[in-house]
Scaffold this active site. Structure first.
Site, mmCIF file in Angstrom:
data_model
loop_
_atom_site.group_PDB
_atom_site.id
_atom_site.type_symbol
_atom_site.label_atom_id
_atom_site.label_comp_id
_atom_site.label_asym_id
_atom_site.label_seq_id
_atom_site.Cartn_x
_atom_site.Cartn_y
_atom_site.Cartn_z
ATOM 1 C CD GLU A 17 -2.858 -0.850 2.520
ATOM 2 O OE1 GLU A 17 -2.429 -0.228 3.509
ATOM 3 O OE2 GLU A 17 -3.957 -1.411 2.496
ATOM 4 C CE LYS A 77 -6.974 0.407 18.550
ATOM 5 N NZ LYS A 77 -8.175 -0.408 18.237
ATOM 6 N NE ARG A 123 -10.583 -8.487 18.086
ATOM 7 C CZ ARG A 123 -10.158 -7.251 18.262
ATOM 8 N NH1 ARG A 123 -10.843 -6.424 19.036
ATOM 9 N NH2 ARG A 123 -9.068 -6.797 17.685
ATOM 10 C CD GLU A 166 -8.415 -1.586 13.654
ATOM 11 O OE1 GLU A 166 -8.396 -1.811 14.862
ATOM 12 O OE2 GLU A 166 -7.439 -1.806 12.898
ATOM 13 C CG ASN A 177 -10.429 -5.326 14.678
ATOM 14 O OD1 ASN A 177 -9.528 -5.985 14.162
ATOM 15 N ND2 ASN A 177 -10.256 -4.075 15.043
ATOM 16 C CG LEU A 220 -2.077 6.608 4.236
ATOM 17 C CD1 LEU A 220 -3.499 6.552 4.764
ATOM 18 C CD2 LEU A 220 -2.013 7.480 2.993
ATOM 19 C CB VAL A 237 -9.895 -3.200 24.486
ATOM 20 C CG1 VAL A 237 -9.532 -2.551 25.812
ATOM 21 C CG2 VAL A 237 -9.187 -4.537 24.328
HETATM 22 C C1 MV4 Z 1 -0.723 1.626 7.607
HETATM 23 C C2 MV4 Z 1 -0.047 2.787 8.038
HETATM 24 C C3 MV4 Z 1 0.245 3.736 7.100
HETATM 25 N N1 MV4 Z 1 -0.096 3.550 5.811
HETATM 26 N N2 MV4 Z 1 -1.053 1.486 6.319
HETATM 27 C C4 MV4 Z 1 -0.759 -0.558 11.876
HETATM 28 C C5 MV4 Z 1 -1.757 -1.483 12.400
HETATM 29 C C6 MV4 Z 1 -2.282 -2.186 11.230
HETATM 30 N N3 MV4 Z 1 -3.677 -2.408 11.413
HETATM 31 C C7 MV4 Z 1 -2.000 -1.305 10.065
HETATM 32 N N4 MV4 Z 1 -1.140 -0.280 10.544
HETATM 33 C C8 MV4 Z 1 -0.759 0.754 9.764
HETATM 34 N N5 MV4 Z 1 -1.073 0.662 8.455
HETATM 35 C C9 MV4 Z 1 -0.722 2.428 5.451
HETATM 36 N N6 MV4 Z 1 -1.046 2.267 4.154
HETATM 37 C C10 MV4 Z 1 0.272 2.897 9.393
HETATM 38 C C11 MV4 Z 1 -0.069 1.875 10.253
HETATM 39 C C12 MV4 Z 1 0.286 2.048 11.644
HETATM 40 C C13 MV4 Z 1 -0.697 2.295 12.611
HETATM 41 C C14 MV4 Z 1 -2.037 2.378 12.314
HETATM 42 C C15 MV4 Z 1 -2.983 2.613 13.291
HETATM 43 C C16 MV4 Z 1 -2.596 2.782 14.600
HETATM 44 C C17 MV4 Z 1 -1.280 2.725 14.915
HETATM 45 C C18 MV4 Z 1 -0.303 2.474 13.944
HETATM 46 C C19 MV4 Z 1 1.041 2.423 14.304
HETATM 47 C C20 MV4 Z 1 1.974 2.171 13.358
HETATM 48 C C21 MV4 Z 1 1.597 1.986 12.024
#
Ligand code: MV4
Length: 468
Positions: A200, A237, A291, A275, A289, A203, A294
């Protein structure tokens, strides 16, 4: 109608589910490991069964032990809580085969969303916006380089069987991608037994916003607004809030409409969370998710809806107790997770609670199984309590949370309370615009400050000594 529910979980969430069952006149069965014999949720349940030793893999993840417990206690249904077996399609199928209801979505929906490539494909199919990236899994390094050229750097490589932030690699240029691609594949294979990875656009500075949904088996789906979960460290979190005050009313409504339509088309049943990353006014699907989460209490407080009760109702085939028009947000809720850990090093700090006193008052909720004399086991997650406050607006909610945290007494172990308190006083947090990497940056800056202070401190001591 269910007469008896077995709770396949432990700690505060087991207690949370027992409380909902009690209000509904449903009997409860607690299952526990040998390490949890003295846990509050075991005392509070109508019945309890020891299902194995402390090690999770032999107790809370032991499907046959849990199903045996459900059979011998004659339970009609199993509530999995969060974590453990809550997103295990095989467990749901095994229960189904034993004529026991799984309180959650269908095994098909669990499986579909557990595979992140399949989940993303499903999101696209149902019109949920996603991050630009590869069409499914990447085949080769050349494929990866080609996609990266199209979507432009930086890019992120994610494991198809990953999720929750595990198995991700970021590349800012082709050289980095060449180095990271094989590592990502090897790690995915060793961690998940599945080497499929996808790409991807990365971001850089998003917020984490998630939408709560509920569906029944009659084709009804409602959305219960959003939560802002951007205050996190290493994908854990720490503070969550509802609603997300950075969103305009229209942004919140539009994304909820999209999610509701998608889940209706999918025929989703039960509670679920979609999410998103949110950057520059746009939402990008991350994962779903399947489910209860938390942080569900902040949504409950703002909407006045018991999500566990609704989960149980739809699992027994009832219609949702609410239509979208009944679902009206009110005020602001904040949750602080309280972990038994050193607030500076984050090293778990299990031990015996010498004295426990929970805060109270208007708009204060504590979900916890702690009590004076309780011995926190070292073999499980370090989260020992959730403190949730609710107030007419965010500003008052922050004040209420600060007061509640200062009333909270958990003697004998180190907890994250001092860190929670520090965060609530930060200008960035108070503004509410903090992105997902803010907390980690804040912790680093605090460490630096401390080191500088220590140097100053030792210098001033030197001066005193030299005067003597
Ligand atoms: C991302 C991102 C930036 N760009 N995808 C982290 C958890 C997993 N569900 C996906 N995650 C991320 N995906 C793209 N294209 C940054 C994260 C990420 C993140 C996202 C939500 C909450 C905390 C995070 C911590 C590090 C990276």
């Amino acid at each position: 109608m269910f007469k008896k529910i077995l709770i396949a979980n432990r700690g505060e969430i087991a207690l949370r589910i027992i409380r909902a069952c009690r209000e509904m006149g449903i009997k409860t069965v607690a299952v526990h490991s040998t390490a949890d014999s003295d846990a509050m949720y075991v005392k509070m349940a109508d019945e309890s069964v020891c299902i194995g030793p402390a090690l999770s893999s032999e107790s809370y993840l032991n499907k046959s032990a849990i199903i045996s417990a459900a059979v011998v206690t004659n339970a009609d249904a199993v509530h999995p809580g969060y974590g453990f077996l809550s997103e295990n399609a095989e467990f749901a199928e095994m229960l189904e085969a034993h004529g026991i209801e799984f309180i959650g979505p269908t095994p098909e929906h669990i499986r579909k969303m557990g595979d992140k490539v399949e989940a993303k494909r499903t999101a696209i199919e149902y019109g949920i916006p996603v991050v630009p990236g590869s069409d499914g899994a990447l085949d080769t390094l050349n494929d990866a380089i080609k996609v990266a050229k199209q979507i432009e750097y930086p890019v992120i490589i994610k494991a198809a069987s990953g999720g929750g932030g595990r198995g991700m690699k970021i590349a800012f240029n082709e050289e980095e991608l060449k180095a990271q691609y094989p590592i990502a594949k090897a790690e995915a294979k060793s961690a998940f037994g599945d080497e499929r990875v996808y790409m991807e656009k990365y971001l850089v500075n998003p917020k984490h916003i998630e939408i709560q949904i509920l569906g029944d088996t009659h084709g009804n789906v409602v959305t219960l607004g959003e939560r802002d979960c951007s205050c996190q460290r290493k994908n854990q979190k720490l503070i969550e809030e509802a609603p997300a005050t950075i969103l305009t009313k229209k942004e919140s409504k539009d994304i909820q409409d999209i999610v509701r339509n998608a889940m209706q088309k999918m025929g989703y049943r039960g509670a679920g969370t979609i999410e998103f990353l949110f950057e520059n006014g746009r939402f990008y699907f991350m994962e779903m998710n399947t489910r209860l989460q938390v942080e569900h209490p902040v949504t409950e407080q703002v909407y006045g809806i018991d999500l566990v009760r609704e989960q149980i109702r739809v699992a027994q085939g009832e219609k949702l107790g609410y239509t979208q028009d009944d679902i009206i947000p009110n005020g602001h809720a904040i949750e602080c997770r309280i972990n038994a850990e050193d607030p500076e090093t984050f090293i778990p700090f299990p031990g015996t609670v010498k004295y426990y006193h929970a805060p109270g008052g208007l708009g204060v909720r504590v979900d916890s199984g702690l009590y004076t004399g309780y011995k926190i086991p070292s073999c499980y997650d370090s989260m020992i309590a959730k403190l949730i406050v609710f107030a007419p607006d965010r500003k008052q909610a922050i004040i209420r949370m600060k007061n509640a945290l200062s009333e909270f007494v958990i003697d004998g172990v180190k907890t994250s309370i001092p860190l929670d308190q520090k965060i609530l006083s930060q200008e960035e947090f108070v503004k509410g615009t903090y992105p997902i990497h803010w907390l980690e940056d804040f912790i680093k800056s605090e460490k630096l400050k401390k080191e500088v202070d220590e140097v100053k401190d030792s210098n001033s001591k030197d001066v005193k000594h030299s005067k003597k």
